[in-house]
Design a protein around this motif. Structure first.
Motif, PDB file in Angstrom:
ATOM      1  N   LYS A 100      58.412  47.070  -9.922  1.00 51.76           N
ATOM      2  CA  LYS A 100      58.831  48.359 -10.463  1.00 51.76           C
ATOM      3  C   LYS A 100      57.716  49.057 -11.228  1.00 51.76           C
ATOM      4  N   GLY A 101      56.506  48.482 -11.209  1.00 48.37           N
ATOM      5  CA  GLY A 101      55.371  49.113 -11.887  1.00 48.37           C
ATOM      6  C   GLY A 101      55.271  48.786 -13.362  1.00 48.37           C
ATOM      7  N   ILE A 102      55.930  47.724 -13.795  1.00 44.34           N
ATOM      8  CA  ILE A 102      55.900  47.310 -15.192  1.00 44.34           C
ATOM      9  C   ILE A 102      54.892  46.175 -15.373  1.00 44.34           C
ATOM     10  N   ILE A 103      54.070  46.262 -16.407  1.00 44.51           N
ATOM     11  CA  ILE A 103      53.119  45.194 -16.717  1.00 44.51           C
ATOM     12  C   ILE A 103      53.907  44.013 -17.276  1.00 44.51           C
ATOM     13  N   ARG A 104      53.875  42.900 -16.573  1.00 46.79           N
ATOM     14  CA  ARG A 104      54.636  41.729 -17.002  1.00 46.79           C
ATOM     15  C   ARG A 104      53.768  40.710 -17.730  1.00 46.79           C
ATOM     16  N   LYS A 105      52.460  40.698 -17.430  1.00 47.22           N
ATOM     17  CA  LYS A 105      51.566  39.732 -18.069  1.00 47.22           C
ATOM     18  C   LYS A 105      50.178  40.341 -18.146  1.00 47.22           C
ATOM     19  N   ILE A 106      49.497  40.109 -19.283  1.00 46.87           N
ATOM     20  CA  ILE A 106      48.111  40.541 -19.455  1.00 46.87           C
ATOM     21  C   ILE A 106      47.290  39.317 -19.808  1.00 46.87           C
ATOM     22  N   PHE A 107      46.245  39.072 -19.039  1.00 47.71           N
ATOM     23  CA  PHE A 107      45.302  37.987 -19.331  1.00 47.71           C
ATOM     24  C   PHE A 107      44.055  38.631 -19.926  1.00 47.71           C
ATOM     25  N   LEU A 108      43.857  38.440 -21.225  1.00 42.91           N
ATOM     26  CA  LEU A 108      42.700  39.024 -21.902  1.00 42.91           C
ATOM     27  C   LEU A 108      41.441  38.204 -21.678  1.00 42.91           C
ATOM     28  N   ARG A 109      41.587  36.944 -21.451  1.00 41.45           N
ATOM     29  CA  ARG A 109      40.456  36.063 -21.158  1.00 41.45           C
ATOM     30  C   ARG A 109      40.862  35.128 -20.013  1.00 41.45           C
ATOM     31  N   PRO A 110      40.814  35.620 -18.787  1.00 33.01           N
ATOM     32  CA  PRO A 110      41.238  34.793 -17.656  1.00 33.01           C
ATOM     33  C   PRO A 110      40.406  33.520 -17.533  1.00 33.01           C
ATOM     34  N   LYS A 111      41.063  32.471 -17.073  1.00 34.33           N
ATOM     35  CA  LYS A 111      40.357  31.225 -16.758  1.00 34.33           C
ATOM     36  C   LYS A 111      39.790  31.425 -15.350  1.00 34.33           C
ATOM     37  N   ASN A 112      38.545  31.808 -15.278  1.00 31.33           N
ATOM     38  CA  ASN A 112      37.968  32.244 -14.009  1.00 31.33           C
ATOM     39  C   ASN A 112      38.039  31.204 -12.899  1.00 31.33           C
ATOM     40  N   LYS A 113      37.887  29.931 -13.247  1.00 26.07           N
ATOM     41  CA  LYS A 113      37.922  28.875 -12.227  1.00 26.07           C
ATOM     42  C   LYS A 113      39.342  28.515 -11.818  1.00 26.07           C
ATOM     43  N   GLN A 114      40.329  28.908 -12.596  1.00 18.19           N
ATOM     44  CA  GLN A 114      41.736  28.626 -12.282  1.00 18.19           C
ATOM     45  C   GLN A 114      42.601  29.878 -12.414  1.00 18.19           C
ATOM     46  N   HIS A 115      42.030  31.028 -12.136  1.00 13.95           N
ATOM     47  CA  HIS A 115      42.740  32.272 -12.408  1.00 13.95           C
ATOM     48  C   HIS A 115      44.020  32.417 -11.581  1.00 13.95           C
ATOM     49  N   ALA A 116      43.954  32.147 -10.288  1.00 15.44           N
ATOM     50  CA  ALA A 116      45.148  32.270  -9.443  1.00 15.44           C
ATOM     51  C   ALA A 116      46.245  31.329  -9.926  1.00 15.44           C
ATOM     52  N   GLU A 117      45.865  30.128 -10.282  1.00 15.48           N
ATOM     53  CA  GLU A 117      46.836  29.143 -10.742  1.00 15.48           C
ATOM     54  C   GLU A 117      47.510  29.601 -12.032  1.00 15.48           C
ATOM     55  N   GLU A 118      46.734  30.175 -12.961  1.00 17.82           N
ATOM     56  CA  GLU A 118      47.326  30.622 -14.222  1.00 17.82           C
ATOM     57  C   GLU A 118      48.241  31.823 -14.002  1.00 17.82           C
ATOM     58  N   ILE A 119      47.912  32.668 -13.040  1.00 17.42           N
ATOM     59  CA  ILE A 119      48.766  33.821 -12.719  1.00 17.42           C
ATOM     60  C   ILE A 119      50.123  33.336 -12.216  1.00 17.42           C
ATOM     61  N   ILE A 120      50.100  32.427 -11.260  1.00 19.68           N
ATOM     62  CA  ILE A 120      51.347  31.915 -10.683  1.00 19.68           C
ATOM     63  C   ILE A 120      52.180  31.179 -11.727  1.00 19.68           C
ATOM     64  N   ALA A 121      51.528  30.335 -12.529  1.00 16.96           N
ATOM     65  CA  ALA A 121      52.245  29.586 -13.575  1.00 16.96           C
ATOM     66  C   ALA A 121      52.885  30.539 -14.583  1.00 16.96           C
ATOM     67  N   ALA A 122      52.149  31.569 -15.001  1.00 19.19           N
ATOM     68  CA  ALA A 122      52.686  32.520 -15.973  1.00 19.19           C
ATOM     69  C   ALA A 122      53.860  33.294 -15.388  1.00 19.19           C
ATOM     70  N   TRP A 123      53.749  33.687 -14.116  1.00 14.83           N
ATOM     71  CA  TRP A 123      54.821  34.438 -13.482  1.00 14.83           C
ATOM     72  C   TRP A 123      56.103  33.621 -13.434  1.00 14.83           C
ATOM     73  N   LYS A 124      55.977  32.332 -13.142  1.00  9.56           N
ATOM     74  CA  LYS A 124      57.156  31.455 -13.041  1.00  9.56           C
ATOM     75  C   LYS A 124      57.826  31.257 -14.389  1.00  9.56           C
ATOM     76  N   GLN A 125      57.091  31.497 -15.465  1.00 12.66           N
ATOM     77  CA  GLN A 125      57.666  31.348 -16.805  1.00 12.66           C
ATOM     78  C   GLN A 125      58.289  32.630 -17.345  1.00 12.66           C
ATOM     79  N   LEU A 126      58.138  33.726 -16.607  1.00  9.16           N
ATOM     80  CA  LEU A 126      58.714  35.003 -17.073  1.00  9.16           C
ATOM     81  C   LEU A 126      60.218  35.008 -16.923  1.00  9.16           C
TER      82      LEU A 126
END
Length: 155
Positions: free
Chosen positions: A129-155
């Protein structure tokens, strides 16, 4: 300075990708979007981050995410970066900082005691719907995709 917060409506934008094609936020309506801002193509940390997203792209897509990278580099430089590292996602050129300024990711940085203006590596995860659900201010560059998926599942 980043003033956007989780729960805010993502600012609308339009830009040109590495192929010169027009891209806008509205193109992703009804889809989850990983909008990641990075300082510069083909630098060590930016490459690690892009390659992590590339290596996990199928997993991100399986989870319903589209990926869109934005930096102040020109489209031609993005194209070289895309080809060199076989990146499967869109990279937006924003040399005028139009999108960068809307998202507030251009600010003072410090390196070896020297202060300068630069892009703050930041990722916004935007829902269907165009809503910001998560902001990563300091992404874990070597595990960025993994942290995105994990955070989304916790929303």
């Amino acid at each position: 300075m980043i003033t956007l917060q989780e729960g805010d409506k993502a600012p609308a934008f339009k830009g040109r990708d590495q192929n010169g094609k027009a891209v806008s936020l509205s193109d992703f309506k009804g889809k989850k979007l990983v909008l990641y801002f990075y300082p510069q193509d083909d630098t060590p940390t930016c490459t690690v981050q892009a390659c992590n997203l590339r290596d996990n792209y199928a997993l991100l897509r399986k989870e319903g995410f589209e990926v869109l990278g934005v930096s102040p580099d020109e489209a031609a430089k993005h194209k070289k970066f895309e080809v060199k590292y076989d990146l499967p996602f869109t990279l937006l050129a924003d040399p005028e900082h139009t999108i960068i300024d809307k998202y507030g990711v251009w600010d003072e940085k410090q390196l070896y005691g020297r202060k300068y203006m630069g892009l703050l590596r930041t990722t916004f995860v935007i829902d269907e719907k165009g809503i910001i659900r998560k902001i990563f201010l300091r992404p874990k560059n070597k595990q960025h995709a993994e942290e995105i998926i994990a955070a989304w599942k916790q929303l």
